[in-house]
Scaffold this active site. Structure first.
Site, PDB file in Angstrom:
ATOM      1  N   ASN A   7       0.994  -1.245   0.267  1.00 49.57           N
ATOM      2  CA  ASN A   7      -0.087   0.207  -0.014  1.00 49.57           C
ATOM      3  C   ASN A   7       1.038   1.143  -0.263  1.00 49.57           C
ATOM      4  O   ASN A   7       1.578   1.377   0.847  1.00 49.57           O
ATOM      5  CB  ASN A   7      -0.996  -0.225   1.350  1.00 49.57           C
ATOM      6  CG  ASN A   7      -1.758   1.179   1.244  1.00 49.57           C
ATOM      7  OD1 ASN A   7      -2.202   1.792   0.762  1.00 49.57           O
ATOM      8  ND2 ASN A   7      -3.296   0.817   2.363  1.00 49.57           N
ATOM      9  N   ARG A  51      -2.279  -1.096  -3.827  1.00 42.54           N
ATOM     10  CA  ARG A  51      -3.295  -0.734  -4.214  1.00 42.54           C
ATOM     11  C   ARG A  51      -2.779   0.186  -5.629  1.00 42.54           C
ATOM     12  O   ARG A  51      -1.995   0.765  -5.327  1.00 42.54           O
ATOM     13  CB  ARG A  51      -3.324  -0.058  -2.891  1.00 42.54           C
ATOM     14  CG  ARG A  51      -3.761   1.374  -2.857  1.00 42.54           C
ATOM     15  CD  ARG A  51      -4.090   2.056  -1.884  1.00 42.54           C
ATOM     16  NE  ARG A  51      -5.449   2.946  -2.267  1.00 42.54           N
ATOM     17  CZ  ARG A  51      -4.398   4.280  -1.732  1.00 42.54           C
ATOM     18  NH1 ARG A  51      -3.866   4.568  -0.418  1.00 42.54           N
ATOM     19  NH2 ARG A  51      -5.965   5.498  -1.482  1.00 42.54           N
ATOM     20  N   HIS A 140     -10.794   5.583  -2.155  1.00 44.87           N
ATOM     21  CA  HIS A 140     -11.181   5.055  -1.689  1.00 44.87           C
ATOM     22  C   HIS A 140     -11.849   4.244  -1.466  1.00 44.87           C
ATOM     23  O   HIS A 140     -12.170   3.962  -0.739  1.00 44.87           O
ATOM     24  CB  HIS A 140     -11.049   5.767  -0.257  1.00 44.87           C
ATOM     25  CG  HIS A 140     -10.336   6.510   0.213  1.00 44.87           C
ATOM     26  ND1 HIS A 140     -10.491   8.268   0.011  1.00 44.87           N
ATOM     27  CD2 HIS A 140      -9.268   7.255   0.435  1.00 44.87           C
ATOM     28  CE1 HIS A 140      -9.952   8.998   0.707  1.00 44.87           C
ATOM     29  NE2 HIS A 140      -8.380   8.269   0.881  1.00 44.87           N
ATOM     30  N   ARG A 199      -5.591  19.093   0.562  1.00 44.57           N
ATOM     31  CA  ARG A 199      -5.594  19.349  -0.486  1.00 44.57           C
ATOM     32  C   ARG A 199      -7.478  19.991   0.352  1.00 44.57           C
ATOM     33  O   ARG A 199      -7.942  19.930   1.015  1.00 44.57           O
ATOM     34  CB  ARG A 199      -6.422  17.829  -0.503  1.00 44.57           C
ATOM     35  CG  ARG A 199      -5.243  17.243  -2.177  1.00 44.57           C
ATOM     36  CD  ARG A 199      -5.690  16.168  -2.251  1.00 44.57           C
ATOM     37  NE  ARG A 199      -5.250  15.266  -1.512  1.00 44.57           N
ATOM     38  CZ  ARG A 199      -5.275  13.819  -1.174  1.00 44.57           C
ATOM     39  NH1 ARG A 199      -5.924  13.154  -1.988  1.00 44.57           N
ATOM     40  NH2 ARG A 199      -5.176  12.619  -0.079  1.00 44.57           N
ATOM     41  N   GLU A 340      -7.283  -1.831   3.881  1.00 45.44           N
ATOM     42  CA  GLU A 340      -7.055  -2.371   2.947  1.00 45.44           C
ATOM     43  C   GLU A 340      -6.501  -2.933   1.994  1.00 45.44           C
ATOM     44  O   GLU A 340      -6.593  -4.075   1.180  1.00 45.44           O
ATOM     45  CB  GLU A 340      -7.061  -0.789   1.987  1.00 45.44           C
ATOM     46  CG  GLU A 340      -7.480  -0.001   2.191  1.00 45.44           C
ATOM     47  CD  GLU A 340      -6.934   1.181   2.378  1.00 45.44           C
ATOM     48  OE1 GLU A 340      -6.921   2.610   1.655  1.00 45.44           O
ATOM     49  OE2 GLU A 340      -5.689   1.743   2.493  1.00 45.44           O
TER      50      GLU A 340
END
Length: 353
Positions: A7, A51, A140, A199, A340
């Site tokens: 990841n 990922r 996501h 962001r 994840e």
């Protein structure tokens, strides 16, 4: 099949080795570019899953990596400049470190392939949309997919109308109807939607154009939007924990930043609930979602009109996968640890089956 999941973050890596039943056998973390050294400290896997934030329209399922897949992944790099290059680098390093092991790319955008056209379409000229593939992709997805499935396990079935909040340095919401993504806050790139660590989330699209007309170069604007906005732009730091400390000391910029953060979070959460036609469950995951009790408490209060009520004591004591619903609440509220790695491993096995 023993699966190594990789990841990559924008500047860091997390590796997990999972056995066939999902048990975590080993994990390593380190700076970007350290795949080879981290792999050297782990038992040998049977397969690798990596990922990738952006799969575009080409990748809606986990894909075994070959040269054709590599080329298409490179073409998507400019759509997620903070993340995609890191994943491509991890792919090359994993190929060199484990040359005879199959590698599968798993995509954050894939979970949102079910978005209805109304939710995926930008009201832009048709020629632009067709030529450049301009549409809302969502991100996501690996986190949302796992959280939806895990919520179903905890509640004895996937709730018909579920809002999942992945809140971390990057943040987005997903409206999940009967286990399927029907709306989300991120769009063509991971810039849209909520206020994030660095962001801005959704802004007037005229702002970048105005800045260009007034002499700013596009690369400088891109850097500002990707790395210098959001909580960092409001307070000088992207770290929610630091902002909390400052807010407790009545620091005015920190207090204002939290108000901006929650204003956008509340508005986007209500919009997702509207897409669902109501709410049966609210799920928090991600670094902030799992660990910031105040974020959960405040959003729960903001969504009281939808039947959400958070139990203060349960919320304060939450650890791991936890039900923090107050007695008598119409909608259930859960905290679910982001995994994840488990979702990637599931995708790897499906792709190689």
């Amino acid at each position: 099949m023993r699966v190594l999941t990789i990841n990559p973050g924008s500047s860091s890596l997390k590796l997990s080795l999972l056995d066939p039943d999902g048990t975590l056998l080993a994990e390593e973390s380190g700076p970007g570019g350290a795949v080879a050294s981290l792999v050297a400290g782990l038992p040998r896997p049977d397969a690798v899953g990596i990922r990738f934030v952006h799969g575009g329209t080409a990748f809606t399922e986990p894909s075994v990596v070959d040269e054709k897949v590599r080329r298409r992944l490179r073409d998507l790099a400019d759509l997620a400049p903070l993340h995609q290059p890191a994943s491509l680098r991890a792919l090359e390093e994993a190929t060199q470190a484990l040359p005879d092991i199959p590698i599968v790319a798993c995509f954050d955008t894939a979970f949102h392939a079910t978005l209805p056209e109304a939710a995926a379409t930008y009201a832009l000229p048709a020629a632009w949309r067709e030529r450049f593939g301009l549409r809302r992709y969502g991100f996501h997805g690996l986190s949302f997919s796992y959280a939806a499935r895990r919520a179903g396990e905890l509640l004895g079935g996937v709730p018909p109308r579920m809002l999942i909040c992945h809140l971390g340095s990057g943040a987005s919401l997903c409206a999940v109807a009967d286990g399927v993504s029907v709306d989300t806050t991120m769009g063509f790139t991971p810039l849209e939607g909520l206020v994030m660590g660095t962001r801005p989330g959704s802004i007037d699209p005229g702002i970048p154009m105005w800045l260009i007309k007034h002499g700013m170069a596009p690369p400088d604007i891109e850097r500002g939007l990707e790395r210098e906005s959001g909580l960092r732009g409001l307070t000088g730091t992207p770290d929610m924990r630091e902002i909390r400390k400052r807010a407790e000391a009545r620091d005015v910029p920190a207090l204002a930043a939290l108000d901006v953060y929650h204003h956008r979070l509340r508005a986007c959460a209500a919009a997702m609930a509207a897409s669902l036609g109501g709410l049966d469950a609210l799920v928090f995951t991600g670094g902030v979602g799992e660990h910031d009790t105040a974020v959960r408490e405040r959003l729960g209060a903001d969504l009281a009109f939808l039947g959400v009520r958070v139990d203060t004591a349960r919320n304060a004591a939450a650890s791991g996968d936890t039900d923090i619903t107050a007695p008598g609440a119409a909608a259930r509220t859960l905290v679910i640890r982001a995994r994840e790695d488990l979702e990637i491993a599931t995708g790897v096995r499906r792709a190689l089956a």
